[in-house]
Design an enzyme around this catalytic site. Structure first.
Site, PDB file in Angstrom:
ATOM      1  CE1 TYR A   1      12.113  31.867   1.995  1.00 31.11           C
ATOM      2  CE2 TYR A   1      12.127  29.466   2.068  1.00 31.11           C
ATOM      3  CZ  TYR A   1      11.956  30.649   1.356  1.00 31.11           C
ATOM      4  OH  TYR A   1      11.638  30.605   0.031  1.00 31.11           O
TER       5      TYR A   1
ATOM      6  CE  LYS B   1      -0.306  -0.365   5.035  1.00 30.68           C
ATOM      7  NZ  LYS B   1      -1.121  -0.876   6.158  1.00 30.68           N
TER       8      LYS B   1
HETATM    9  C1  LIG Z   1      -0.302  -1.869   6.786  1.00 33.30           C
HETATM   10  C2  LIG Z   1      -0.845  -3.149   7.266  1.00 33.30           C
HETATM   11  C3  LIG Z   1       0.007  -4.252   7.482  1.00 33.30           C
HETATM   12  C4  LIG Z   1       1.518  -4.170   7.358  1.00 33.30           C
HETATM   13  O1  LIG Z   1       2.053  -3.591   8.521  1.00 33.30           O
HETATM   14  P1  LIG Z   1       3.647  -3.512   8.771  1.00 33.30           P
HETATM   15  O2  LIG Z   1       3.745  -3.097  10.188  1.00 33.30           O
HETATM   16  O3  LIG Z   1       4.168  -2.468   7.847  1.00 33.30           O
HETATM   17  O4  LIG Z   1       4.193  -4.847   8.508  1.00 33.30           O
HETATM   18  C5  LIG Z   1      -0.576  -5.446   7.830  1.00 33.30           C
HETATM   19  N1  LIG Z   1      -1.926  -5.560   7.994  1.00 33.30           N
HETATM   20  C6  LIG Z   1      -2.754  -4.506   7.828  1.00 33.30           C
HETATM   21  C7  LIG Z   1      -4.218  -4.681   8.030  1.00 33.30           C
HETATM   22  C8  LIG Z   1      -2.244  -3.266   7.476  1.00 33.30           C
HETATM   23  O5  LIG Z   1      -3.078  -2.234   7.339  1.00 33.30           O
END
Ligand SMILES: *Cc1c(COP(=O)(O)O)cnc(C)c1O
Length: 395
Positions: A283, A55
């Protein structure tokens, strides 16, 4: 704009390479990624599948090349948050099963799931009903993944209602239960009390669903931290994100598996000049030189993913004929540029490359360092590299 349009393989074409690397860029080491997958897989039993969580454009690494690489290296499922993220992978020709981890609710979304062969998370009776009614017997049964809330208090049906929910879905036409899953709230905490409570709740819910006569083909609860913590949490599949990218979810898990960071961020010196003691930099003049100072202006800024709150609190690595210097950034980080105090580094030139995030010799600046300074987590640092920088594959 799709991220893969920005991803260019280094070729023999010097002109192309130079154009891409003229200012700042992200290097993605696919051999490190493949090795991380293999090392994580070596913790799993034969019967446990690896879902690679890609994702948010694979945590800023580029969803398509990452997905292709991890599938080749032994992952068999992909996890994304949204339908468009899933479609992007399908349009790239990826055929592995894809679970949408986020919520989907409408009939329009259901049509997109069917059209693109994406599998939804189910987290309410209402959503199950909408999906079932929008499908016809001509559609193949839709594989659905029941999400139980065992203590994260995010998406999911409360674990006490799991049996009722599973029976409800089971009775609805056109849906097929593909898995039941849950998500831990504190898997990265060395104190496992809450995780163990969630695990017990999950196991209880599963036992009750099975006692009600419903077969469950696949169970999964573990993110990276839980996967590294204990094999008893692996079930039929683990959902690994962060660890794929070579970072540890918590310091106490470092000993569990060998991981190598996949991302490095590099940029070039755009200008060098010497300014006198007492000169205000950038800045707000929040940095004033304490000595005559050699300044390097580097073409990377907060619009590229370097958080502005790191101003005056970060170093970068500069290497010159085999030696590596850690030099401090000076003054406010601006949208497109940062300034470095390079007074102690001899013989730098415009065009020299600095390592903003990554390793040079024995020196390393990791997303964990930035996260610690900013009181956040490495996940957020990685996801910040999504806007403007071209990605270059190495390895
Ligand atoms: C993002 C996510 C993961 C992965 O988590 P990590 O800590 O990056 O391994 C796993 N399960 C769900 C439901 C997630 O949303």
């Amino acid at each position: 704009m799709l991220s893969w349009e920005r991803i260019v393989k280094i070729s023999d074409d010097r002109g192309l390479e130079e154009t891409i690397r003229e200012r700042a860029w992200v290097e993605i080491d696919l051999s490190a990624l493949a090795q991380n997958v293999q090392n994580i897989k070596s913790l799993l039993s034969q019967n446990t599948a690896l879902m690679a969580v890609v994702k948010a454009d694979a945590y800023g690494h580029g969803a398509i090349p990452v997905a292709q690489c991890v599938l080749k290296a032994g992952a068999s499922w992909l996890g994304v948050a949204t339908i468009p993220e899933g479609i992007e992978l399908r349009q790239a020709g990826i055929s592995a099963p894809i679970l949408i981890l986020g919520a989907t609710t409408t009939t329009e979304q259901l049509r997109a799931l069917v059209r693109w062969n994406l599998q939804p998370t189910l987290c309410s009776h209402q959503q199950a009903l909408v999906f079932s009614e929008a499908l016809t017997p001509d559609d193949p049964p839709l594989p659905v993944h029941l999400k139980l809330d065992t203590g994260m208090s995010r998406l999911g049906v409360l674990w006490e209602d799991a049996v009722d929910f599973a029976q409800w879905v089971q009775r609805l036409p056109n849906l097929e239960i593909a898995s039941v899953y849950s998500h831990f709230a504190t898997a990265d905490d060395p104190d496992a009390t809450v995780m163990e409570q969630q695990h017990r709740r999950f196991q209880t819910a599963i036992d009750r669903i099975r006692q009600a006569g419903i077969a469950l083909p696949c169970l999964h609860v573990s993110n990276s931290a839980a996967t590294l913590s204990s094999t008893t949490l692996h079930y039929d599949m683990v959902r690994v994100g962060l660890a794929l990218y070579g970072l540890y979810p918590a310091p106490h898990l470092r000993s569990t598996v060998d991981l190598r960071p996949v991302m490095q961020v590099k940029a070039r010196i755009a200008q060098l000049k010497t300014v006198p003691v007492g000169t205000g930099i950038s800045y707000g003049h929040h940095f004033v030189t304490q000595r005559d100072t050699r300044l390097a202006v580097v073409g990377i800024g907060y619009a590229d993913g370097v958080p502005r709150n790191l101003s005056n609190q970060m170093d970068v690595l500069v290497s010159r004929s085999g030696r590596v210097w850690r030099v401090p950034q000076a003054g406010a980080i601006t949208m497109d540029q940062i300034m470095l105090d390079v007074t102690d580094v001899p013989h730098l030139s415009v065009g020299d490359v600095v390592t903003v995030l990554g390793q040079q010799g024995r020196e390393r600046i990791s997303a964990d360092n930035w996260a610690q300074t900013l009181n956040t987590i490495s996940w957020e640092i990685l996801c910040g590299f999504k806007h403007r920088l071209p990605r270059v594959r190495v390895g």
